[in-house]
Design an enzyme around this catalytic site. Structure first.
Site, mmCIF file in Angstrom:
data_model
loop_
_atom_site.group_PDB
_atom_site.id
_atom_site.type_symbol
_atom_site.label_atom_id
_atom_site.label_comp_id
_atom_site.label_asym_id
_atom_site.label_seq_id
_atom_site.Cartn_x
_atom_site.Cartn_y
_atom_site.Cartn_z
ATOM 1 N N GLU A 77 -4.925 -15.633 2.575
ATOM 2 C CA GLU A 77 -5.236 -14.251 2.939
ATOM 3 C C GLU A 77 -6.708 -13.933 2.705
ATOM 4 O O GLU A 77 -7.057 -12.903 2.127
ATOM 5 C CB GLU A 77 -4.337 -13.291 2.158
ATOM 6 C CG GLU A 77 -2.869 -13.524 2.442
ATOM 7 C CD GLU A 77 -1.933 -12.500 1.792
ATOM 8 O OE1 GLU A 77 -2.292 -11.962 0.735
ATOM 9 O OE2 GLU A 77 -0.865 -12.254 2.369
ATOM 10 N N GLU A 122 7.116 -3.680 -3.618
ATOM 11 C CA GLU A 122 6.248 -3.594 -2.444
ATOM 12 C C GLU A 122 7.021 -3.436 -1.129
ATOM 13 O O GLU A 122 6.726 -2.554 -0.333
ATOM 14 C CB GLU A 122 5.370 -4.845 -2.383
ATOM 15 C CG GLU A 122 4.511 -4.902 -1.148
ATOM 16 C CD GLU A 122 3.683 -6.178 -1.074
ATOM 17 O OE1 GLU A 122 3.630 -6.936 -2.056
ATOM 18 O OE2 GLU A 122 3.072 -6.393 -0.015
ATOM 19 N N ASP A 131 7.462 -13.665 1.587
ATOM 20 C CA ASP A 131 6.721 -12.733 0.753
ATOM 21 C C ASP A 131 7.614 -11.611 0.228
ATOM 22 O O ASP A 131 7.595 -10.511 0.788
ATOM 23 C CB ASP A 131 5.559 -12.137 1.576
ATOM 24 C CG ASP A 131 4.564 -11.390 0.722
ATOM 25 O OD1 ASP A 131 4.605 -11.543 -0.503
ATOM 26 O OD2 ASP A 131 3.743 -10.644 1.294
HETATM 27 C C1 GCU Z 1 1.390 -9.875 -0.382
HETATM 28 C C2 GCU Z 1 0.790 -8.547 -0.690
HETATM 29 C C3 GCU Z 1 -0.668 -8.634 -0.991
HETATM 30 C C4 GCU Z 1 -0.911 -9.678 -2.067
HETATM 31 C C5 GCU Z 1 -0.271 -10.975 -1.666
HETATM 32 C C6 GCU Z 1 -0.297 -11.995 -2.769
HETATM 33 O O1 GCU Z 1 0.937 -10.338 0.836
HETATM 34 O O2 GCU Z 1 1.007 -7.688 0.379
HETATM 35 O O3 GCU Z 1 -1.110 -7.377 -1.402
HETATM 36 O O4 GCU Z 1 -2.261 -9.845 -2.281
HETATM 37 O O5 GCU Z 1 1.081 -10.789 -1.365
HETATM 38 O O6 GCU Z 1 0.742 -12.163 -3.386
HETATM 39 O O7 GCU Z 1 -1.304 -12.613 -3.012
#
Ligand code: GCU
Length: 839
Positions: A295, A403, A375
């Site tokens: 990400e 979340e 996730d």
């Molecule tokens: C999810 C979440 C993010 C977080 C990521 C992670 O995608 O939405 O906010 O950073 O998980 O676990 O690294």
């Protein structure tokens, strides 16, 4: 006067704001106190004020004073007179006290209440403190049984991960700002941090990473290192060790080096030096948490190095200090996933990246694996990566932060979900390999290293810690399950309820029933059959938005089209993900016949008309489940109402508000999802409910007075009943709508569906024949913690209900509103509901 008298005899404290969590030590009723026979002194076998044993002495004193009203002295010298005595096994021996106890493992304890003296013996100081908390928990629950037992943790790593940003915000935080950071530095007041450590210690959590995995390298500044030292000092007396998340690119972005290549000498030197410095400030730092190459986060792959090269870089620097590295398996490439490619699958990523690295990690690296392959969804199969890490210790990452599970604005008790993974048998090499008891315990695989648990949690400054009282049962149960994953989720809940709300049977029964119903209900109204939480995947992850799941590279696809739905993850025809499991499990998931219904669409792409094992078609199951889920949620406020007078008014009202909100939002979910799949499949609901709302009057069908309102469509279309809403034509001029009721005379609940955006607080008032029924404001932003949006969407959709209103046929309803800036008082419908109708 009478009301006051009743309250006083029940021993109800006036208002409770939740700050003490499950450690309230509320006074037991007098008749129960009389049954407690406890020694009159406490002996804590350590005089150092910062030691967990010393803390245990203080805590015992505080707890016994609160629960039983008895003031006990605390001394530190062993004596023969009856006492509550707490210490390590070594300290007992040194004091010449003979104890016959089984051998304890690290952090384990022995508790005996059988003789005149209560013995609380820890393998180490931390374990002794856990034993003290256990004894207090028994007393607080009026459990005066004679017990004598030893208990040891299932795993050495029992951590929580806060995702706190240095600026004081919290990623996926729904309970206010950070208790750790503010303005890019650590806070100076340690009060909340100490209180948090106390809560964590009482559930046997022994480590905490306090900053976001999307880490800001500024945590490594000199000033912040000093702050970390202060935070560690505050938590050390509670046996909670500090850890921090590191940003892989720090040598470059913070240290000024030209690169962050993990094999470059200057980079290695920089990290060694930096880690040494951190340990100067926090000599017992537990270790580091690293999110790399995921990400958008930097990582070793940038330099064509392996993830193991990346992890080992930190492991080597931490090793001389006894530190460990929790290296996250949540690695995937969201930029190059292509839904047009039938074989592409984000679920494959973790095992694909890590499988071949098994054995390549240093022995102080633990791979931290999310419970499911995607996730934190409402249901996922267990991550197959656990089966591949045979030489590499692993830890499971659970998410206490809700979340994708209602952001703490919906009651969702999570242990039943966690148990689907912890109890799952991966059958590694054809042998029993239950994730909790065999794998995370290190008994079956990973025998050499540390294994365990990391719980992502979003405690904030809100006095309830998590934004809402009932969410705390998740944190409580998390710690207890990390200690013993075979612990029963219902009895954990009952313990928590007694500790949090007292001993009343009705209170316990109602909270237990609602909590146990909550995850199944949430799954029903948000996304069933393994299709995931059908939320806004590119947005806040809160309200419904099924179409956002597809046509983007994030890979949380449903592949829904006009005829069929689901991800084909078979080896035979799909992405091959099913083949990542050991053979017995893989072959079960490969075939529809042997895939459980609740994971069907996770593993298979089928027509909406496919018939499930329960005899229904997929589409009819969707409709039915969403209606059933919303119906269960509709009972929550009613169930909670039974607690009026049995618990304090503050918590009663705060929860009633949230549960009422949830009941309304569950209908938003139900309608959006049902409407969306009805629209895409064209298949009617056999029960005739979807798209038919005989008790609703759509706002767009009302008379819009004086041009103050206009009819608009919304995106996504399915979040508006009748596919339209009305909004005011101006940002400030009051507006009104009116309609004549054509229902038989009687008593009804009146529900108004509107949208509460975070910018602005529109005002509304509902009138019946010119008499006010009630007024309200669009002020969710002040009352609820979910990620607010500025649009008319599934997140902002809200319902307010006025109960028991007498109406006559031909009565006239009017809604007056005053827009406030961007919040143009949007209205969806009015529902006039006879008793028992949920719509
Ligand atoms: C999810 C979440 C993010 C977080 C990521 C992670 O995608 O939405 O906010 O950073 O998980 O676990 O690294």
């Amino acid at each position: 006067m009478r009301g006051f008298w009743i309250l006083a005899t029940l021993g109800l404290a006036a208002a409770e704001d939740g700050l003490h969590g499950w450690l309230r030590y509320a006074r037991l009723p007098c008749d129960i106190v009389k049954q407690a026979h406890i020694p009159s002194a406490i002996i804590a076998l350590n005089t150092t004020e910062t030691s967990p044993i010393f803390t245990a002495g203080q805590e015992l004193q505080r707890g016994i004073k609160g629960i039983l009203g008895k003031a006990l002295t605390v001394t530190h010298e062993a004596s023969d007179s009856p006492s509550v005595i707490v210490g390590t096994a070594a300290a007992f021996n040194e004091s010449g006290i003979t104890i016959e106890i089984p051998e304890l493992e690290e952090d384990g304890f022995w508790l005996s209440t059988t003789g005149d003296t209560v013995e609380i013996v820890g393998q180490n100081e931390r374990g002794a403190l856990y034993g003290a908390f256990e004894y207090l928990s028994m007393l607080a629950q009026a459990n005066f049984n004679e017990v004598a037992y030893a208990t040891n943790p299932s795993a050495a790593i029992r951590w929580v991960n806060q995702w706190d940003n240095m600026d004081g915000t919290i990623e996926r935080g729904y309970a206010g700002l950070s208790i750790f950071f503010k303005d890019n530095t650590t806070v100076s007041n340690m009060t909340r941090i100490t209180e948090y450590a106390r809560l964590l210690s009482s559930i046997r959590v022994n480590g905490i990473v306090i900053n976001n995995v999307n880490a800001n390298p500024i945590i490594l500044s000199d000033e912040n290192m000093k702050g970390l030292g202060r935070i560690a000092d505050a938590m050390r007396p509670w046996g909670v060790k500090l850890g921090i998340s590191l940003n892989f690119a720090s040598p470059q972005t913070f240290g000024g080096l030209a690169s962050f290549d993990p094999l470059a000498e200057e980079v290695i030197a920089w990290w060694t030096d930096t880690v040494d410095k951190v340990y100067e400030h926090v000599p017992d730092l537990a270790g580091f948490l690293v999110k790399a190459n995921s990400e958008g986060q930097p990582g070793p792959i940038t330099y064509n190095r392996t993830l193991a090269d990346g992890a080992n870089l930190f492991a080597k620097a931490a090793k001389p200090h006894g530190g460990i590295v929790m290296f996250r398996a949540f690695v995937y490439d969201y930029q190059n996933l292509d839904e047009a490619n039938w074989k592409d699958d984000r679920a494959n990523a973790a095992a694909d990246y890590f499988r071949d690295l098994d054995g390549a990690f240093d022995d102080n690296v633990i791979v931290q694996v999310k419970y499911g392959p995607i996730d934190f969804q409402v249901r996922e199969p267990a991550s197959p990566l656990f089966a591949h890490l045979k030489e590499t210790p692993s830890a499971i990452e659970l998410q206490i932060a809700q979340e994708y599970l209602g952001q703490q604005c919906h009651l969702v008790y999570l242990p039943p979900l966690w148990k689907t993974v912890l109890d799952f048998d991966l059958r590694v090499d054809g042998e029993k390999s239950v994730i909790g008891t065999d794998i995370l315990s290190g008994k079956r695989l990973n025998k050499k290293g540390l294994t365990g648990y990391a719980g992502v949690v979003n405690v904030g400054l809100n006095t309830t810690w998590l934004g809402t009282h009932l969410a705390m049962s998740n944190l409580y149960a998390y710690g207890r399950l990390a200690w013993d994953p075979t612990d029963n989720e219902v009895s954990l809940l009952e313990d928590w309820t007694r500790l949090t709300f007292g001993l009343d049977d009705t209170v316990r029964e109602v909270i237990t029933r609602m909590s146990m119903e909550s995850w199944p209900a949430y799954e029903n109204y948000t996304g069933n059959l393994g299709i995931q939480t059908l939320t806004d995947i590119t947005g806040p992850h809160y309200g419904p938005n099924p179409q956002s799941m597809d046509n983007n590279p994030w890979g949380q696809w449903t592949r829904a089209d006009a005829d069929s739905i689901g991800m084909d993850r078979t080896v035979g025809n799909g992405t091959g993900f099913a083949g990542q499991y050991p053979e017995e499990v893989a072959s079960a998931f490969e075939e529809i016949e042997t895939t459980p219904d609740d994971l069907l669409l996770w593993f298979h792409h089928v027509p909406y008309t496919h018939v499930l094992k329960n005899g229904k078609t997929v589409i009819q199951h969707f409709y039915d489940a969403h209606y059933a889920g919303a119906e269960t949620a509709a009972t929550f406020p009613q169930q909670w109402a039974q607690l009026q007078g049995l618990i304090d008014q503050q918590r009663y009202e705060e929860m009633l508000f949230r549960l009422t909100y949830q009941a309304g939002h569950a209908i938003v979910w139900r309608d959006s999802i049902a409407q969306f799949y009805h629209n895409i499949s064209g298949i009617p609901d056999a029960a005739g409910r979807v798209g038919h709302h005989p008790w609703r009057i759509e706002a767009e069908a009302m008379t819009l007075l004086n041009g103050g309102y206009r009819v608009t469509e919304v995106t996504p279309f399915e979040v508006a009943s009748g596919l339209h809403v009305i909004q005011t034509t101006s940002n400030s001029t009051p507006a009104s709508v009116t309609t004549t009721l054509r229902f038989p005379a009687g008593v009804y609940d009146l529900a108004v569906a509107y949208y509460d955006l975070y910018e602005g607080q529109a005002q509304y008032e509902l009138f019946l024949n010119n008499a006010s029924v009630g007024a309200w404001k669009g002020d969710n932003e002040d009352k609820l913690g979910f990620t607010l949006t500025r649009g008319i969407d599934g997140h902002s959709a809200t319902r307010i209900t006025f109960k028991g209103v007498q109406i006559g046929e031909g009565d006239v309803v009017r809604i007056d509103s005053r827009p406030d800036g961007r919040e143009t008082a949007p209205l969806d419908y009015l529902a006039v509901l006879p008793a028992g109708v949920v719509d």
